[in-house]
Design an enzyme around this catalytic site. Structure first.
Site, PDB file in Angstrom:
ATOM      1  CG  ASP A   1      -1.907  -1.125   1.234  1.00 39.16           C
ATOM      2  OD1 ASP A   1      -2.216  -1.641   0.148  1.00 39.16           O
ATOM      3  OD2 ASP A   1      -2.349  -1.497   2.330  1.00 39.16           O
ATOM      4  CE  LYS A   2      -0.061   8.581  -0.819  1.00 37.03           C
ATOM      5  NZ  LYS A   2      -1.124   9.615  -0.936  1.00 37.03           N
TER       6      LYS A   2
END
Length: 313
Positions: free
Chosen positions: A144-145
């Site tokens: 994830d970011k």
């Protein structure tokens, strides 16, 4: 233009959802990356068919209903390289292993057309496999970011296939470090609970009977007054898996803006770090194992928790 065909079936938990809403998510699961307005245009153009004679975007879907979707081949996207600092841990002619910082998106997509890890790698002259799609060249797996840590990208098509097979066989070692809310009583355990789209909030994932199998192993590293520091090992790699599983058992990740409480530790994004990555080299077969130190923000938070723990004792 070459056409692609997708056949999707409505699961029990999604019954009653609007067709355009459900189909947008169902096609995203198949890596179509279409917006809701694009799906509505497909429906209006007659590219979505089912046993019913007429299909409308506002139709409510029912469990077991099958839809046949005709999708145009996506236009190839030219990845334009950008100059940015990239922490390359290892690179040879087949693969590149990167320690991704928190806040960096892995590849271009809706809402993130620039400033991604892939564009940074291209900007430094790294050639990536064409497999994975025009938006995701060489991307075999993602984090994830707002999760930091290790991931591997394929530089050749042969390397992509070899790595993809290892991920499919669950033979890749992936260990994470996380700080969660609450004090886990068990020193170690396994969470075996399927994950799918949350029917109440399509932007989230959730534990669902109709979801895909998901297994997470955890071990307590240290306990604090209101938090626990964990080591976690992924057996599968579902979207948001660790975040969903920990929230499911009542110990959400600190700083998680989606699955955690609003009042939490002073950290930007979830306190989750991909600390270890191991796989067989696609060319030599040699087992490679990489580790990455915790990012500064997680080290700082752990130091503060340790200080408070000492003060309370």
């Amino acid at each position: 233009m070459t056409e692609q065909f997708k056949d999707v079936v409505v699961p029990l938990d999604d019954e009653g959802t609007r067709l355009d809403v459900w189909l947008t998510e169902a096609l995203q699961d198949e890596d179509a990356d279409l917006s809701r307005s694009q799906v509505q245009a497909l429906i209006q153009a007659g590219a979505v068919t089912t046993s019913r004679t007429r299909v409308k975007a506002s139709d409510r879907v029912f469990a077991g209903e099958a839809y046949h979707v005709v999708l145009p081949e996506p236009e190839p996207m030219e990845i334009v390289g950008e100059l940015m600092p990239i922490d390359v841990v290892f690179e040879d002619e087949a693969v590149v292993v990167v320690n991704k910082p928190r806040g960096l998106v892995v590849h271009p997509g809706a809402g993130h057309l620039k400033g991604t890890l892939v564009q940074g790698l291209v900007g430094r002259g790294t050639t990536l496999s064409h497999l994975g799609g025009s938006f995701r060249p060489g991307v075999v797996h993602r984090i994830d970011k707002d999760t930091s840590g290790l991931l591997v990208l394929a530089k050749t098509d042969a390397a992509y296939h070899a790595l993809a097979e290892q991920f499919k066989a669950h033979s890749v070692d992936r260990e994470y470090r996380a700080i969660v809310h609450g004090n886990l009583e068990h020193d170690a355990g396994t969470i075996d609970a399927p994950i799918g789209r949350d029917p109440q909030n399509r932007q989230r994932m959730a534990v669902r009977e109709a979801g895909k199998p998901a297994v997470t192993h955890f071990r307590v590293v240290e306990r604090f007054t209101d938090y626990t520091y964990l080591e976690l090992r992924l057996e599968t790699g579902r979207t948001h898996q660790i975040r969903v599983h920990m929230a499911y058992i009542g110990f959400p990740l600190a700083g998680d803006p989606v699955y955690g409480p609003r009042h939490t530790l002073a950290i930007s994004g979830q306190a989750l770090h991909a600390a270890t990555l191991g796989f067989d080299h696609p060319l030599t077969g040699q087992r490679l194992l990489f580790t990455a130190d915790l990012p500064d923000d997680m080290q700082r938070v752990l130091g503060e928790l340790e200080f408070l723990k000492s003060a309370d004792s």
